[in-house]
Write a protein that holds these residues in place. Sequence first.
Motif, mmCIF file in Angstrom:
data_model
loop_
_atom_site.group_PDB
_atom_site.id
_atom_site.type_symbol
_atom_site.label_atom_id
_atom_site.label_comp_id
_atom_site.label_asym_id
_atom_site.label_seq_id
_atom_site.Cartn_x
_atom_site.Cartn_y
_atom_site.Cartn_z
ATOM 1 N N UNK B 441 0.836 -1.205 0.000
ATOM 2 C CA UNK B 441 0.000 0.000 0.000
ATOM 3 C C UNK B 441 0.867 1.250 0.000
ATOM 4 N N UNK B 442 1.899 1.220 0.828
ATOM 5 C CA UNK B 442 2.754 2.401 0.993
ATOM 6 C C UNK B 442 3.387 2.826 -0.325
ATOM 7 N N UNK B 443 3.870 1.855 -1.075
ATOM 8 C CA UNK B 443 4.522 2.246 -2.337
ATOM 9 C C UNK B 443 3.533 2.239 -3.505
ATOM 10 N N UNK B 444 2.259 1.997 -3.219
ATOM 11 C CA UNK B 444 1.224 1.926 -4.261
ATOM 12 C C UNK B 444 1.642 0.947 -5.356
ATOM 13 N N UNK B 668 11.037 -3.855 2.229
ATOM 14 C CA UNK B 668 11.398 -2.686 1.429
ATOM 15 C C UNK B 668 10.792 -2.804 0.034
ATOM 16 N N UNK B 669 10.401 -1.660 -0.507
ATOM 17 C CA UNK B 669 9.920 -1.625 -1.880
ATOM 18 C C UNK B 669 10.506 -0.422 -2.592
ATOM 19 N N UNK B 670 11.009 -0.648 -3.812
ATOM 20 C CA UNK B 670 11.647 0.439 -4.553
ATOM 21 C C UNK B 670 11.059 0.540 -5.952
ATOM 22 N N UNK B 671 10.822 1.751 -6.379
ATOM 23 C CA UNK B 671 10.473 1.983 -7.780
ATOM 24 C C UNK B 671 11.639 2.762 -8.380
ATOM 25 N N UNK B 672 12.196 2.251 -9.476
ATOM 26 C CA UNK B 672 13.309 2.962 -10.117
ATOM 27 C C UNK B 672 12.980 3.276 -11.563
ATOM 28 N N UNK B 681 20.466 5.342 -12.877
ATOM 29 C CA UNK B 681 19.289 4.834 -12.159
ATOM 30 C C UNK B 681 18.775 5.903 -11.201
ATOM 31 N N UNK B 682 17.472 6.083 -11.189
ATOM 32 C CA UNK B 682 16.907 7.062 -10.275
ATOM 33 C C UNK B 682 15.795 6.392 -9.466
ATOM 34 N N UNK B 683 15.879 6.536 -8.143
ATOM 35 C CA UNK B 683 14.826 5.965 -7.298
ATOM 36 C C UNK B 683 13.645 6.917 -7.290
ATOM 37 N N UNK B 684 12.504 6.450 -7.779
ATOM 38 C CA UNK B 684 11.312 7.298 -7.811
ATOM 39 C C UNK B 684 10.545 7.202 -6.496
ATOM 40 N N UNK B 685 10.641 6.036 -5.877
ATOM 41 C CA UNK B 685 9.920 5.834 -4.618
ATOM 42 C C UNK B 685 10.613 4.739 -3.833
ATOM 43 N N UNK B 686 10.724 4.959 -2.536
ATOM 44 C CA UNK B 686 11.247 3.872 -1.692
ATOM 45 C C UNK B 686 10.439 3.824 -0.399
ATOM 46 N N UNK B 687 9.889 2.665 -0.113
ATOM 47 C CA UNK B 687 9.094 2.497 1.103
ATOM 48 C C UNK B 687 9.698 1.426 2.004
ATOM 49 N N UNK B 688 9.524 1.598 3.304
ATOM 50 C CA UNK B 688 9.999 0.627 4.287
ATOM 51 C C UNK B 688 8.898 0.415 5.317
ATOM 52 N N UNK B 689 8.615 -0.829 5.617
ATOM 53 C CA UNK B 689 7.755 -1.113 6.762
ATOM 54 C C UNK B 689 8.523 -2.092 7.644
ATOM 55 N N UNK B 690 8.731 -1.707 8.895
ATOM 56 C CA UNK B 690 9.507 -2.588 9.757
ATOM 57 C C UNK B 690 8.784 -2.782 11.082
ATOM 58 N N UNK B 691 9.209 -3.813 11.774
ATOM 59 C CA UNK B 691 8.645 -4.100 13.095
ATOM 60 C C UNK B 691 9.784 -4.246 14.096
ATOM 61 N N UNK B 692 10.090 -3.148 14.793
ATOM 62 C CA UNK B 692 11.197 -3.185 15.747
ATOM 63 C C UNK B 692 10.768 -3.694 17.118
ATOM 64 N N UNK B 693 9.535 -4.168 17.239
ATOM 65 C CA UNK B 693 9.042 -4.498 18.574
ATOM 66 C C UNK B 693 8.718 -3.215 19.312
ATOM 67 N N UNK B 694 8.547 -3.342 20.619
ATOM 68 C CA UNK B 694 8.248 -2.146 21.408
ATOM 69 C C UNK B 694 9.402 -1.147 21.266
ATOM 70 N N UNK B 744 21.721 11.999 -3.190
ATOM 71 C CA UNK B 744 21.485 10.615 -3.630
ATOM 72 C C UNK B 744 20.379 9.944 -2.839
ATOM 73 N N UNK B 745 20.050 10.536 -1.690
ATOM 74 C CA UNK B 745 19.084 9.882 -0.805
ATOM 75 C C UNK B 745 17.676 10.288 -1.222
ATOM 76 N N UNK B 746 16.875 9.318 -1.655
ATOM 77 C CA UNK B 746 15.509 9.670 -2.038
ATOM 78 C C UNK B 746 14.659 9.911 -0.793
ATOM 79 N N UNK B 747 13.478 10.457 -0.971
ATOM 80 C CA UNK B 747 12.534 10.510 0.143
ATOM 81 C C UNK B 747 12.146 9.088 0.496
ATOM 82 N N UNK B 748 12.046 8.835 1.772
ATOM 83 C CA UNK B 748 11.736 7.475 2.209
ATOM 84 C C UNK B 748 10.381 7.493 2.894
#
Lengths: 164, 810, 146
Positions: B441-444, B668-672, B681-694, B744-748
């Motif tokens: 969902x995040x990266x559509x 992780x999901x990347x659109x390039x 190469x250009x990153x158009x979108x980068x999404x991360x969903x993580x579960x670090x616990x509490x 070089x760092x895209x929006x995350x």
Amino acid sequence: MMEGLVKVSIDINGKKYTDDVEPRLLLVDFIRDIARLKGTHIGCDTTSCGACTILIDGMSVKSCTMFAVEADGRKIQTVESLATDDKLHPLQEAFWEHHALQCGYCTPGMLMSSTFLLSRNSDPTEEEIREGIAGNICRCTGYINIIKAVKDAAGKINAGKETE
Amino acid sequence: MPQKAELVVEKAPETTAAFKYMGTPVKVAEDLIPLQGKGQYLDDVEIPGTLYMAYTLSPYGHAKIKKIDTSKCLELPGVHYVLTGEELKANMDPYMQIAPPPSGNLKDYPLAVDKVRYYGEPVAAVVASNAYIAEDAAELVDVEYEPLPVVTDAEDALKEGSPVLHDSVGNNLVWRGVWDLGDAEKALKEADYVVEDTVKTHRYAAVPLETSGVLATYDQSVDTITVYSVNQMPMFSLPIICGALRMPPSKFRMILPPNVGGAFGGKIINFTHITVVAYLSKLLKAPVKYVENRSENIMSGTHNNERIFHVKLAVRKDGRVTGAYMKAVDNCGAYPRYEPAGAVIWAQVVPGIYDVQNVYVDFSQATTNKGPTGPVRGYSRIQHNFMWERMMNRVAQKLNMDPAEVRRLNLIKAEQMPYEGPSRTIYDGGDYHKAFDTLLDTIEYGKWREKQKEARKQGKLIGIGLSAVIDSGANNFAQVKIINPHFPASGSMEVGLVMIDQFGTLVARTGTTDQGQSHATTFGQIVSEVFNTGPENVVFQQGFDSISNVWAAFSGAYASRSAVMAGTALYYAAIRLKEKVLTIAAHALGELESDLEAKDAAVVSMKTDKKLPLGDIATLAWLDVNKLPEDMEPGLVSYAVYKPDFTYNMPDEKKRVNNTLTYSYAIHGTVVEVDPETYEMKILKHGVVSDPGFMINPLVVEGQEMGATLHGISAALMENLEYDEDGILLTSNFWDYLVAGAKHMPDIDMKTIVTRSTSSVLGVRGVGEGGGGPIGSIVNAVEDALQPLGIKLLSSNLSANELYSKANKK
Amino acid sequence: MKFEGSREVNTSAQAVWDFLTNPNNMAECLPDAKSHEVVDDKTIKAQLKVGVGFIKEVFDSTISYSEVTPDSKDMKIKIDAKAKANTATINIDVHVDGADSAAKLQWTVDAVMAGRLASIGQRYISKVSDKVIEQAFECMMSKLAP
């Protein structure tokens, strides 16, 4: 004076430091070892990382690319000059607010590059901020929080000016 | 130490709502120090009379040292001493080796002895009155070499007839082990398809912005060497150094300054520098300082493990993976200094994030003429995770399925939690499907698949890549016994000390060393929570000193352990101390302990509202001690050592062990978009969903996850340690070894979903290494973009150059 | 690193060969030599200044002839060069043939560089070495057939 040494006098943060130095002494070493201001850091030897960024007569410069003798008679600002009377500079406030640092090693250079950027462009876009700190490497934060902090600080500085 | 014989501590409450100080994004107080240029990093530490050291480095990848002439160097005014490997060899033992013989026979010294084995290896150490002279003098050491044949590839190094690095070993094999878990052969036999491929991970480095450094001074009055260093596991490194220098660890004082400028694993094998500088300081009876320059840091300051996998996956028609069979060869570089630990650490994530119980791995590690490897953020799991993520895409290609579908089909299910993997790792909870769907969902994801179709019609190259990884944390040292049953360590532990000073201020200390992880604030929140008092009443002093700090032999900040290990130790220590505080307060107020609670730097009675400030309790405990309850030991100090139970604590004959306590995970999901002419190469979108616990402090945890994302992006698209066929490193400074900058760092787009860890006391998972998530998603995305050109990718590092030549070769 | 080159010159093969095998002639044609000394009929010692990009180093070099075979006009030239933190070993196979007024000089070079220059300047080194060797042979040609 020892043979081969050159007398150098540099105003750093409003205080004058005078010493006889080797012509090859890098400005960053003058700042760290002679003025004993340790906030300016060294992160590489190829003027790539920006940890040593300072302002000379208002211009941002990587102090490892210059010899101390080249800065003779000039005015320098380092990170130690930003907070006055224990009051943080708006950039420092914003960096704190946004957790725009982790290990803090790049931070002084980031702050000086950002200070220079805002002195030239009081309302930079995100792209312009990225450009403004392109010469500063941060290995911890991923830059996003730094960019947010600079944007936020610019807004606060401008809002402050309007109310004056 | 005043402590009760038995301690019953319940696990922390289940919901964050129950917490007042933990679980909130408290601003990081210690950030204020470096923000004002007030930090003290290693190079800022000054001792009068300090001499400076510089190395003479090997210009060859592999060469015999025929002669070292130091005469010209010693003539230079200001030069005090030149140390060579020959002298060291006569005065120290080689470092202990983790691997058993024959590779355990390897002789490793901090300066080259008889021959050099990698480009940039230190050959001599020159001491001079200042750093400038030392650098000049190091170039005047005249070394006569006889070049030897070079081997840089690990598979070549294991072939018959390859140049051998270490004659005392006889060949280049560091260690080989076979994991035969479940029945992979049967799975392959019964599979509808066997998906086969080769996957390679490239060599890059930790490169913290502050390089490693050492300042050592010998104090004759107490016959002790005091060492200031930035070592990440000071008390674990200490016996390695002292064993080599033949001196008791107690005669060696280890100090870390309050600030360390990042580490990312790259500040562990710097014990070689500590050895040399300590030796010189004692010999010359003077403080000696050495700070790596950037080139030295890149050449020998810890590379990650290059690895090649030859993999076969057993796949069912529907896309379900039933088994994996692989041969992996790891490139250790010239000296195993933490290796071959990397040859077992990947096994923390044997099945990746997927439900696969039949896994066969034949793992070898070889020495080559490259810089030494060791822990680099995501140590050894990055490689294995990457292999899984590349292979999952191969399965999708083979079955003509959507790579998202293949992954979803194979992910471990929430109802299987805690999940016991084929090697008895216990994945400590989580909802992988929820995280995965949140990422899509995040990266559509669906929308981009549509856009991709349109783009391809117009000749545009757009690709979407996914990567799902396990990021294990808080290691069990027993896994090293898989390599060597005699390795004298197992389990893990960390120490917490909480005390109240004479004025009532809470003081906390632990053995982990901060390198930018905001320990002071995070640990302060834990103590605040137990005492129900604001962080302004808690002091946590950064830095480390082995004679005044608490420590365990495993103390340090590595393996994503600090929050899990030190956090728990401090939680226990704080609870113990609170019990004593309540006992004293009950006695002083004449009330029952059960009616009292700690609150806002005081103890208050829930019954009578009477209040006793911590300052008053401190006066009783430290000064007015005759007023204490009878038989009570004075003082307000509490100490707890936390040793977790890993359930499967020791490896069995099948190499099965629970390698770490927690297993966080990230999708992780990347659109390039790849330029069809230049292949940029250009990153158009980068999404991360993580579960670090509490999350004790979400601000800090998210900062760590973001940093790990940056490292992954930088590794995939920029950082590459490239050697030529003579073993010369072609990327030895920041001009050639490129790291990601702000442009070089895209929006995350970063999200966290939180499920508590089922194994850790506070419900937290170790985080911050990231499992190399972005590397897989970027490489998968670029390959997906290039699909119309039919280009297959092999390595974890991509350059426009390489893509261009691949595209134009066709 | 290997590369090769060739030059034609309108003089006899023998003249080229005679010039080439005399170290005194060759010494005059060393590019950017700060100093040189002909030690014997097979050896030259020289200080050669080599720049790769903006990095410049002075190499203490020994240039020696071996396997000088007049019949086939083949010889080997070996250059051992050493500077601070850099070393280079260059082996050149030289062959001369061709008609009376159309001699052809051919060379193949195998160069091994080690050290900082090799690391930083690898991408430029073949160009630089090529240039240096061309310059040497060019100088020789101009002296042979002015």
